[in-house]
Each structure stands twice: as C-alpha cells, then as structure tokens.
Enzyme design. Sequence first.
Site, short mmCIF file in Angstrom:
data_model
loop_
_atom_site.label_atom_id
_atom_site.label_comp_id
_atom_site.label_asym_id
_atom_site.label_seq_id
_atom_site.Cartn_x
_atom_site.Cartn_y
_atom_site.Cartn_z
N GLY A 132 0.85 -1.20 0.00
CA GLY A 132 0.00 0.00 0.00
C GLY A 132 0.87 1.24 0.00
O GLY A 132 1.94 1.25 0.60
N ARG A 180 4.02 -16.35 -4.99
CA ARG A 180 2.62 -16.80 -4.90
C ARG A 180 1.75 -15.74 -5.56
O ARG A 180 1.22 -14.84 -4.89
CB ARG A 180 2.24 -16.99 -3.42
CG ARG A 180 0.94 -17.73 -3.22
CD ARG A 180 0.79 -18.20 -1.77
NE ARG A 180 -0.44 -18.94 -1.60
CZ ARG A 180 -1.60 -18.40 -1.25
NH1 ARG A 180 -1.68 -17.10 -1.00
NH2 ARG A 180 -2.68 -19.15 -1.13
N GLY A 184 6.48 -2.57 3.10
CA GLY A 184 6.24 -3.06 4.46
C GLY A 184 6.75 -4.48 4.63
O GLY A 184 7.55 -4.97 3.82
N ASP A 185 6.23 -5.16 5.65
CA ASP A 185 6.71 -6.52 5.93
C ASP A 185 6.45 -7.46 4.74
O ASP A 185 7.27 -8.33 4.43
CB ASP A 185 6.09 -7.07 7.22
CG ASP A 185 4.59 -6.89 7.28
OD1 ASP A 185 4.00 -6.31 6.34
OD2 ASP A 185 3.98 -7.35 8.27
N THR A 221 5.12 2.39 5.88
CA THR A 221 3.71 2.09 6.13
C THR A 221 3.15 3.11 7.11
O THR A 221 3.83 3.51 8.05
CB THR A 221 3.43 0.68 6.70
OG1 THR A 221 2.05 0.62 7.11
CG2 THR A 221 4.27 0.33 7.90
N ASP A 233 1.01 2.31 9.10
CA ASP A 233 0.64 1.55 10.30
C ASP A 233 1.74 1.55 11.37
O ASP A 233 1.47 1.27 12.54
CB ASP A 233 0.33 0.09 9.93
CG ASP A 233 -0.74 -0.03 8.87
OD1 ASP A 233 -1.54 0.91 8.73
OD2 ASP A 233 -0.78 -1.07 8.18
N ASP A 293 4.03 -0.61 11.85
CA ASP A 293 4.02 -1.93 12.50
C ASP A 293 5.10 -2.88 12.00
O ASP A 293 5.01 -4.09 12.18
CB ASP A 293 2.64 -2.59 12.30
CG ASP A 293 2.32 -2.85 10.83
OD1 ASP A 293 3.07 -2.35 9.97
OD2 ASP A 293 1.33 -3.55 10.55
N ARG A 344 -4.37 -1.63 10.51
CA ARG A 344 -4.41 -3.11 10.53
C ARG A 344 -4.46 -3.62 11.97
O ARG A 344 -5.28 -3.15 12.73
CB ARG A 344 -3.20 -3.68 9.78
CG ARG A 344 -3.39 -3.76 8.30
CD ARG A 344 -2.51 -4.81 7.68
NE ARG A 344 -1.08 -4.47 7.82
CZ ARG A 344 -0.09 -5.23 7.40
NH1 ARG A 344 -0.36 -6.38 6.82
NH2 ARG A 344 1.16 -4.85 7.54
N GLN A 379 -6.01 8.95 4.93
CA GLN A 379 -4.79 8.92 5.76
C GLN A 379 -3.54 8.54 4.97
O GLN A 379 -2.42 8.77 5.40
CB GLN A 379 -4.94 7.88 6.88
CG GLN A 379 -6.01 8.22 7.88
CD GLN A 379 -6.54 6.98 8.59
OE1 GLN A 379 -6.13 6.68 9.69
NE2 GLN A 379 -7.44 6.26 7.95
O1 F6P Z 1 -1.16 -1.19 5.61
C1 F6P Z 1 -1.68 0.05 5.26
C2 F6P Z 1 -3.17 0.02 5.20
O2 F6P Z 1 -3.64 1.31 4.85
C3 F6P Z 1 -3.85 -0.47 6.46
O3 F6P Z 1 -3.89 0.48 7.48
C4 F6P Z 1 -5.19 -0.88 5.93
O4 F6P Z 1 -5.78 -1.87 6.73
C5 F6P Z 1 -4.86 -1.43 4.58
O5 F6P Z 1 -3.61 -0.88 4.20
C6 F6P Z 1 -5.88 -1.12 3.51
O6 F6P Z 1 -5.49 -1.78 2.34
P1 F6P Z 1 -6.08 -1.45 0.91
O7 F6P Z 1 -5.38 -0.23 0.41
O8 F6P Z 1 -5.76 -2.66 0.12
O9 F6P Z 1 -7.55 -1.20 1.07
#
Ligand code: F6P
Length: 385
Positions: free
Chosen positions: A15, A82, A119-120, A142, A144, A146, A188, A291
């Site tokens: 993301g 994968r 990210g991870d 990220t 997050d 995290d 998350r 955000q």
């Molecule tokens: O990891 C970043 C994040 O924005 C999370 O906070 C959220 O849960 C997720 O990605 C949303 O993912 P997507 O952009 O696939 O809807």
Amino acid sequence: MTTTPRRIGVLTGGGDCPGLNAVLRSVTKHAIQSGLDVHGIEDGFLGLIENRVRDLRYDDVSGILKLGGTILGTSNKANPARFATGQAEDGTVTWEDVTADCFATIEEHGLEALVVIGGDGTMACAQPFAAAGIPVIGVPKTIDNDVHGTELTFGFQSAVEVATEALDRVHTTAESHGRALVVEVMGRNAGWIALHAGIAGGADVVLIPEIPFRLDHILEQIDWRTSIGRRSTVICVAEGACMEGGEQVIHTLDPTSPDPVKLGGIGEQIAHEIDSRSDVEARAVTLGHVQRGGSPVADDRVLGTLFGAHATRLLLDGAANRMVAWRHGAVGDVDITVPGQGQRTVPLDDPHVLAARSCYTTFGDEVPRKLREEARGRGPRGLLR
Ligand code: F6P
C-alpha cells in the site's frame, strides 16, 4: 570481498503512503552522484514480473519530494512466489510461482542489486532474490508503523497528522450538538495511529487492537463526562480494535491478495451501540485512505531522505540483505528477515498508553475507579439505559 553494484533497480511495493517519493528521490540522487545507474521498476514486484522497468535520472526525481503516492506506482497483490494468475467463477484462485519471470527481467536490465521500499510483505517478497545472491536493501514504509525491527516507518507521521486534524474537527461539531463522535482510523492489527492521533487530538476514548474493549466502559465514560458538564465525547478507534470476546470487523475479503482481510466498520458499530444503549446521539466517521494520500509532513520527508541515503550507502559499501531501520533515535539497519518475525504492535505498558491513561483517556478496558467515584460524587445524570 565486497563488490559495489553499478546498476540498481528500485521499487515501491504494498500500500502506498506519504514519503515514498522522498525515498525514491534520495536513493536515486545519491546513487547517481556515486556513479550508479538507477532503474525504476513499475508497480512493485508486478513490474519485475511483467518486465516494466524504466531509467530513473535526476530529472525524473527532481521536484517530487512533497508529492504523495509514488511516481513508480505500486501493487499490494504481486508476490512473485505466490502470484494469483486467475480466479474461477466459484472464487477459487490459481496461484503460480513466477519468480523466474522476475529473474529474467533482472537479467535483461543488468540489475545487480535491488532497493525495495515497502512493508513486511514487500520484505518477504524480496527473500527469493536475496537467497539467489542478488543484494537487496529494504526500506520500511507504512502508515501503520508496525514493521518489526524499526521503531518508525515513514508515512506514519503524515497519517497521524490527518487523523489528528479529523479529531480536532469533530471535537467542535460534537461539542455544538452534544454528541459522541467516533473516528475510525487505519492501522491493521496495530494501534499506533489511533494511539498517537488519540493523544494529539485529545480523544476521550482510544480503542486499539492490543486492548480489547467493553462497550459498558465506553458508555460509563460518556456518562461520566456528561455528569461533569462536558457536552461531547470523542472516540478514536483503530480499524482492528475489537470487543472483549469478540472479533475484528471485516470490511471485505480479497482472496487474490496475499493479505486478503480488509478491516473496517468497527466505528459505525460503536456509534450504533451508543445510540441504542444511551440517550447520547452518536455519529461515526471513517477516515480510510485519506490517511494514506496527500503530501508527506516535514518529518516524513526528512525520514524518507535519511532512509534513502542510508539504503544507497549500504549498497555502495557492498552490504546485502539489510533493511534500513530507525533504532534508538538514529538510522541504522537490521537483517532483512527481521520484519518476518511478526508485526510490531503496541505494548500494553507503552509510555503513550500510560500517558493517555493519566489524562483520563480510557482504552475501554476499564474506567478508572477514580473516575467512577468522582462521577458518583457529582451525581451523574443517569443517561445510561
Ligand atoms: O497497511 C496500510 C493500510 O492502509 C492499512 O492500514 C489498511 O488496513 C490497509 O492498508 C488497507 O489496504 P487497501 O489499500 O488494500 O484497502
């Protein structure tokens, strides 16, 4: 003997978040200045799979520091080991290992090292390349915050700024109407955004995944605030927060994604419960991708620049398979497998949690006895049904 690569590939995976372009600019400028050729891989690992690679020159990264998103594009579904290559009508997904396609792209463009910004998940996707002897340097991003192994990721502080502004704004409308306002933020399974924004935005209740909450404690907090003459209660809830004994609220499931669960909806649920179980009117706001968008705050531009410069320096020093990290107040690096050890969640005794509690903020796990006694002493209006 260490060797310095001459041609490097750089990608942004997972993301997006504010600050990606700051890192791309920093990596590219530092690398060009050091005599390296830089190639941008489009849409994360998808660009390696589909052979979409382009030169990155000074002009390509000049003026992008303050831009949100990523000039290279990204994908949070492209794990070469994968990779979803089809989906049947019954929903069954066909997975294939397309790592060989990526190696072909790497060879065709003569890439001798990779910088993977993500990210991870992105760090995990890079493992086959590191294992095959291609030096990989990870840069953790990220909103997050995290990623295991780093105390800070860029993008986080920009997301906290957006969430804080939202809390500031709902405070005034909540106060005008005498309402409870619930603001749902992302993150998350980690509560960092809710925790930091909750503190900065003066939320009365902060709900994070690490601390299961009870609705009656939230209602008590509202009742107590009413009893001391406060007209409003502001609640900041992380999308991954859940009630004691309950489960996280899932917004959607995407079976073609390595990370299929998309959280969301807990804020609306809480507002509905407050509405039906008390005399206080409640509204919910879900901030969502707001955000993740827009210009990075100054701190993320600085962090992104530091991270990018460190990543390039590692490559110039002949290092391999490291992830840039923020540790003990400075830029350093850890083994690229460290993020795979799990998500970095909020410890229950984190100083931010303790500081928030000391400011009468509840995490929905308890209403401090002192609050209850004070509320009783002042004669609560008995708004709870
Ligand atoms: O990891 C970043 C994040 O924005 C999370 O906070 C959220 O849960 C997720 O990605 C949303 O993912 P997507 O952009 O696939 O809807």
